[in-house]
Write a protein that holds these residues in place. Sequence first.
Motif, PDB file in Angstrom:
ATOM      1  N   TYR A  81      44.637 -27.356 -41.070  1.00 32.97           N
ATOM      2  CA  TYR A  81      45.360 -27.862 -39.891  1.00 32.97           C
ATOM      3  C   TYR A  81      44.364 -28.279 -38.833  1.00 32.97           C
ATOM      4  O   TYR A  81      43.279 -27.701 -38.721  1.00 32.97           O
ATOM      5  CB  TYR A  81      46.270 -26.772 -39.312  1.00 32.97           C
ATOM      6  CG  TYR A  81      47.439 -26.456 -40.177  1.00 32.97           C
ATOM      7  CD1 TYR A  81      48.585 -27.241 -40.133  1.00 32.97           C
ATOM      8  CD2 TYR A  81      47.395 -25.367 -41.046  1.00 32.97           C
ATOM      9  CE1 TYR A  81      49.659 -26.955 -40.944  1.00 32.97           C
ATOM     10  CE2 TYR A  81      48.471 -25.076 -41.855  1.00 32.97           C
ATOM     11  CZ  TYR A  81      49.609 -25.880 -41.805  1.00 32.97           C
ATOM     12  OH  TYR A  81      50.663 -25.597 -42.603  1.00 32.97           O
ATOM     13  N   GLU A  82      44.812 -29.233 -38.023  1.00 34.14           N
ATOM     14  CA  GLU A  82      43.982 -29.563 -36.868  1.00 34.14           C
ATOM     15  C   GLU A  82      44.131 -28.455 -35.846  1.00 34.14           C
ATOM     16  O   GLU A  82      45.192 -27.857 -35.710  1.00 34.14           O
ATOM     17  CB  GLU A  82      44.455 -30.895 -36.265  1.00 34.14           C
ATOM     18  CG  GLU A  82      43.845 -32.074 -36.984  1.00 34.14           C
ATOM     19  CD  GLU A  82      44.625 -33.334 -36.737  1.00 34.14           C
ATOM     20  OE1 GLU A  82      45.264 -33.436 -35.674  1.00 34.14           O
ATOM     21  OE2 GLU A  82      44.605 -34.206 -37.623  1.00 34.14           O
ATOM     22  N   HIS A  83      43.040 -28.238 -35.134  1.00 34.09           N
ATOM     23  CA  HIS A  83      43.063 -27.121 -34.198  1.00 34.09           C
ATOM     24  C   HIS A  83      44.186 -27.264 -33.183  1.00 34.09           C
ATOM     25  O   HIS A  83      44.864 -26.284 -32.851  1.00 34.09           O
ATOM     26  CB  HIS A  83      41.717 -27.015 -33.472  1.00 34.09           C
ATOM     27  CG  HIS A  83      41.738 -25.981 -32.408  1.00 34.09           C
ATOM     28  ND1 HIS A  83      41.787 -24.641 -32.705  1.00 34.09           N
ATOM     29  CD2 HIS A  83      41.766 -26.085 -31.063  1.00 34.09           C
ATOM     30  CE1 HIS A  83      41.841 -23.962 -31.575  1.00 34.09           C
ATOM     31  NE2 HIS A  83      41.824 -24.806 -30.561  1.00 34.09           N
ATOM     32  N   PRO A 112      37.284 -28.651 -35.061  1.00 34.21           N
ATOM     33  CA  PRO A 112      38.503 -29.456 -34.940  1.00 34.21           C
ATOM     34  C   PRO A 112      39.492 -29.206 -36.073  1.00 34.21           C
ATOM     35  O   PRO A 112      40.696 -29.285 -35.892  1.00 34.21           O
ATOM     36  CB  PRO A 112      37.979 -30.895 -34.984  1.00 34.21           C
ATOM     37  CG  PRO A 112      36.593 -30.818 -35.525  1.00 34.21           C
ATOM     38  CD  PRO A 112      36.072 -29.482 -35.185  1.00 34.21           C
ATOM     39  N   LEU A 113      38.951 -28.915 -37.245  1.00 36.93           N
ATOM     40  CA  LEU A 113      39.828 -28.681 -38.390  1.00 36.93           C
ATOM     41  C   LEU A 113      39.725 -27.203 -38.785  1.00 36.93           C
ATOM     42  O   LEU A 113      38.652 -26.745 -39.162  1.00 36.93           O
ATOM     43  CB  LEU A 113      39.375 -29.579 -39.547  1.00 36.93           C
ATOM     44  CG  LEU A 113      40.476 -30.177 -40.396  1.00 36.93           C
ATOM     45  CD1 LEU A 113      41.495 -30.920 -39.534  1.00 36.93           C
ATOM     46  CD2 LEU A 113      39.881 -31.090 -41.442  1.00 36.93           C
TER      47      LEU A 113
END
Lengths: 691, 177
Positions: free
Chosen positions: A579-581, A616-617
């Motif tokens: 997931y993206e943060h 970020p990810l």
Amino acid sequence: MEAFKDKFKEEAKELIAELEHMVLKLEGNRANKSIVEEVFRVMHSLKGGSAMFGFSLIDKFTHLLENIYDKIRTGEYQVTDDILDITLNAVDHLRNLIEETPDTVAQLEKENNKFIEQIEIVLSKGALKSDDFKNNSDDDKKVSNHTKTYFVHFEPSSDFFQDGSNPLFLIDDICQLGETLIVPVYSKIPKYEKINPIDCYISWNLLVATDDDINAIMDVFIFTNKRSKVEVAKLSDKNLLAEKSHRKILLETLLKNHADLFEKLSIVVPDLEKAQNGNEQNTQRQRVQSSHSVEQTIASIRVSSEKLDNLINWVSELVTIQAQLSLYTQQNQHIGLAPISEEIEKITRRLRDDVFSIRLIPVSNMLTRFQRLVRELSHELDKDIVFESRGTETELDKNIIEMLADPVMHIIRNSIDHGIEESTEERVKKGKPAKGKILFNAYYSGTNVYIQIIDDGKGIDAEKGIDAEKVRAKAIEKELISPESEISRKELFDFLFLPGFSMAKVVTNLSGRGVGMDVVKRKIADLRGQVEIDSKLGFGTTVTIKLPLTLSIIDGLLVKVDNINMVIPLSSVHKVYEYEHTKIEKAINNLILADDERVPILNLRKYFNMTSPPPPLERVITIEYGDYYIGFTVDEIIGEYQAVLKPLGSAFKEQDFFPGATILGDGTVALVLDSNKLIELFAKTEVKIGN
Amino acid sequence: MKEKHKGTDTVSKDIQTYLSFRLGDEEFATNVQKVLNILELKPITKVPHSPEYMCGVINLRGNVLPVVDMRVKFGMEKIEATPDTCIIVLNVDISGEEVMLGILVDSVSEVLEIDEMLVEPSPSIGTRYKAEFIKGMWRQGEDAFIMLLNIDLIFSSNEVVLLQTKTEEAGEVEEEE
């Protein structure tokens, strides 16, 4: 001297346990002489040791017990319930005697005298009984120790049939005496036209191995007419027929049908006897000897567990160093290093497996006490129950087995007390066998060991009915559920593990006081295990315990959170998502969608108060927790890792969710995460926040 | 007064060997019998949710060794590691249990032969540290003192710094577990 005494105590305890085991085995197999021999041998060693180290009470006591078994051994007594009962009681008594202290000596002495009286009663009774049993004991005698081999030549007279005799009956009688090797001689049968059907033409040469004396063989022929020829001669003081290869040699000699067969056989015999002496494995005689010489039975060496722990530590260290070597080899392309490194990896792995397996012992080690428990409790409650075990060769860490005995004991106690029906009629009415059955089943599955205790008793009514209602009522009373909520079958069984829930209708002195399954669950959780109940009304209850193979190695998933390496036990990992943060940050009500299911997330960074900026990810690992999944967020997933668990030490004892750490190939330390504990703690703090 | 008496008791005629190390501007020493090893600083794995003074764990020849930041333990401010920063591996006795432990110090100074007759008891009033943790003071040169530590006791307790001193120092405040 004290040190020796301690050593003896340790050994004596093992001997007593062995004795207990053997006596229980004897119960189901009363005619088996070799078990009696074994019981006798154990008692003998115990007696010898205790006399040497000044445990005079034990010495005297075992001497008496030994007398009983000596008489059983010689066939004078029969194994009776009385004798078994008294021996088992004696086993408990012996355990107390081992721990004698000056304060308890008087009390123990009193008990001792009581026991001695009982034994003497049994001894006098046993003497009476032995006559009634004399007949069946004959059967067992054949395989006893003083077996000799006789040569018999039997040549019936030609008119042997005339008085209604049948030579085959006589041969049969001889076969009753022991092992036989029979060769009929047909050479005197004339041509077909000349045969007189009422004449006997056949003679027999046979060998018989028996512990009866020569007279017993002569007795067989006592009624044959004087014209028949009977020769009986002792060939050897040993049983020459026990070994297949020997039989073959003898058979060949017999088939040659020499006139002076006995002489020919006598030539072969000394060689065979010698061969037999040389052969350690040979059964009959060795059995007698085993009671005198313990050396032969030693298949294991006693090693202090401290040495073993050291060994394991060194191997763990080797595993770590080897991982470093592999890493170095990968990074630096030295010609020739790679094969060496690979070889070392192979050897290290094997060494590790072997060394760790030293600590593993088969679960059969704890069965004796369960057997005993079932035996005694079923007597006490007047229920007819058999205890069976399956998969007893399944191995587990010694520490786990030691810690597991109590909870399993408790489960079995429950099964006997509440599981199995009160009366046999009740069982028969339901179409079940009259005898209740408790099955102990152990098996491997992946890196886990499963242990099941299965009874075929009443079972618990999970759907509806009194049991379910009772549990519901209790749960409502304890404010665990609201009166209108529905509970599933699994939830209902789970409630049974909570304190205060008991299936017992009456509180006996055994179980049903509400302390029970919750303690069982806690103890098993201490071993990183899980326990579950399943039950079907009328068919019985199954309790399944799932355990890790060893406490020191964990198969895990290596992950990174804020530059800290962590290992999550693979057994609880379900799936990994990405997931993206920002998505995690914005998750509504802390839930994210994973495969169309809403999964609550536990942000490890947040929970561990980590301040560095997240990538970020992020990865979310869904972890199985009971029936639910909970997502752990981590920065990065490195891969599978077999972690050798090292304790974090007392400096971190308040650290509940890190049971230990492990050392990675590059020499840094990774923390091992106990996901269950972490979720439990997390759930608690969440509730606090919610309130 | 009781503590003072205790302090004098431990002084014996023997010459003892001590390893001294520096924390900030202060010089401390521990009996070499307790010291197993001196290591260069290596990557320390932090353990979340542990007391502030616990740096984390390191790998010491395949074993996991907990490391204590002595600066924090003694109520000083945390600083960035320097090339001199090192880890002293100690074998301490925590309530009867032998425990291996690393302590993070600013620098290791020297090995001293100390005549315990010359060790002065630590004053029980007016010091930053609880008197029971300081075995005594040893004068080095004109006006330099080295504090000889009662290392076993230090790790048996969470609190080394006296409470009032801690509130004065507005810096690192240890949390009560």
